[in-house]
Design an enzyme around this catalytic site. Structure first.
Site, PDB file in Angstrom:
ATOM      1  CE  LYS A  53      -3.751  -2.486   2.302  1.00  0.00           C
ATOM      2  NZ  LYS A  53      -4.471  -2.825   3.551  1.00  0.00           N
ATOM      3  CD  GLN A  97      -3.400  -4.572   6.624  1.00  0.00           C
ATOM      4  OE1 GLN A  97      -3.568  -3.511   6.039  1.00  0.00           O
ATOM      5  NE2 GLN A  97      -3.765  -5.724   6.093  1.00  0.00           N
ATOM      6  CG  ASP A 120      -9.592  -0.599   5.271  1.00  0.00           C
ATOM      7  OD1 ASP A 120      -9.300  -0.938   4.108  1.00  0.00           O
ATOM      8  OD2 ASP A 120      -8.877  -0.827   6.261  1.00  0.00           O
TER       9      ASP A 120
HETATM   10  N1  GUN Z   1      -6.627  -7.291   6.165  1.00  0.00           N
HETATM   11  C1  GUN Z   1      -6.913  -7.985   5.051  1.00  0.00           C
HETATM   12  N2  GUN Z   1      -7.491  -7.195   4.128  1.00  0.00           N
HETATM   13  C2  GUN Z   1      -7.573  -5.970   4.678  1.00  0.00           C
HETATM   14  C3  GUN Z   1      -8.062  -4.720   4.214  1.00  0.00           C
HETATM   15  O1  GUN Z   1      -8.578  -4.555   3.098  1.00  0.00           O
HETATM   16  N3  GUN Z   1      -7.939  -3.675   5.086  1.00  0.00           N
HETATM   17  C4  GUN Z   1      -7.407  -3.820   6.317  1.00  0.00           C
HETATM   18  N4  GUN Z   1      -7.359  -2.745   7.107  1.00  0.00           N
HETATM   19  N5  GUN Z   1      -6.958  -4.960   6.784  1.00  0.00           N
HETATM   20  C5  GUN Z   1      -7.026  -6.027   5.962  1.00  0.00           C
END
Ligand code: GUN
Length: 294
Positions: A53, A97, A120
């Site tokens: 990211k 996350q 998110d």
């Molecule tokens: N863990 C797995 N996929 C995601 C996601 O799209 N966002 C976040 N914050 N954690 C994750």
């Protein structure tokens, strides 16, 4: 043999579009969007996702700040960081996350995020707005899947989409998005999960099968109708000493067998994964423009 849906190339094209929009902001003397990510602990997959990211932000001109916190971080400490990010005018949007360590209640943390910064799309307010068809931050993987199908000229309208897995992050929201009365949706959706009986009978009825069950190679050829479209959301690191790295990345689908009968299929890696990342960049741009909550 099926058509390979090249998520990597489609995501790269979207990233160029986002980079152009960010460059136009900078040309207009505006601040670029700023995304923050918080990671607690050292889960290997999470660290890889956050690094991807960060790299994608860098490539598209989006400012990114990553908060790396120790596994021992308490729920209260994390709540204070959420409050800090909620009120920091420099931050347009942020993500926590997942998964979080077991001693932290993830639902409580997500509810503490300001929905206007919840890029998110995990906060109940965004989930509710998405469900009602109101403007909302859409969760990155489901939104990425919708965009991937759209840009691959695969229409789901009137089609039977079968989703495997009912997680809050993928299965449940993608089933809501694809069944909505809106463009790139209008599908008839069946959501299957661990308690579903006669699973293969149902998956064989799918025009589009979305595998988000979290088990490597779960979808076998006998579960797929000839000519179906298969979207593989799984990402698993499997030990493989024949590879230089000592492992290979595989999805929820038995790719060699299923790709022989599907009309189109997403590979792993290079399918849904890159789309998730650009969807987050897209949401960050929306947050910067304050387009969802006006
Ligand atoms: N863990 C797995 N996929 C995601 C996601 O799209 N966002 C976040 N914050 N954690 C994750």
């Amino acid at each position: 043999m099926s058509r390979i849906i090249d998520g990597k190339a489609i995501a790269a094209a979207i990233k160029v579009e986002i980079a152009a929009e960010v460059a136009a902001m900078i040309d207009a003397d505006l601040d670029p969007p700023h995304l923050a990510a918080v990671i607690v602990g050292e889960d290997a997959a999470s660290m890889t996702y956050v690094a991807s990211k960060e790299k994608a932000c860098h490539e598209s001109g989006i400012t990114s700040t990553v908060y790396r916190l120790p596994e021992s971080t308490t729920e209260n400490e994390l709540l204070r960081i959420v409050e800090f990010l909620n009120s920091d005018p420099e931050i347009d949007g942020f993500i926590i996350q997942l998964p979080l360590p077991a001693h932290i209640n993830a639902d409580k943390i997500i509810e503490a995020i300001d929905p206007r910064k919840d890029v998110d799309g995990f906060h109940p307010r965004n989930v509710g707005r998405m469900t009602l068809g109101l403007p909302a931050y859409l969760p990155a993987t489901p939104f990425g899947i919708v965009e991937l199908l759209k840009r691959s000229n695969i229409s789901v309208e009137g089609k039977h989409v079968v989703v495997l897995g009912r997680s809050n992050i993928v299965g449940t929201p993608v089933s809501i998005l694809l069944s909505r009365k809106s463009a790139n949706a209008n599908a008839t959706v069946t959501l299957c999960h661990s308690k579903t009986e006669n699973l293969a009978d149902i998956t064989r009825q799918a025009d589009v099968l979305i595998a988000a069950i979290g088990i490597p190679g779960f979808v076998t050829a006998d579960m797929v109708r000839q000519g179906a479209v298969v979207v593989d959301v799984g990402i698993h690191r499997i030990t493989d000493l024949s590879q230089a790295k000592g492992y290979r990345i595989t999805g929820d689908v038995d790719y060699p067998a299923v790709s022989a009968i599907a009309s189109a299929i997403t590979p792993v890696p290079g399918g849904v994964g890159p789309m998730t990342i650009v969807s987050l960049l897209h949401n960050t741009l929306l947050a910067r423009r304050k387009e969802i909550y006006t």
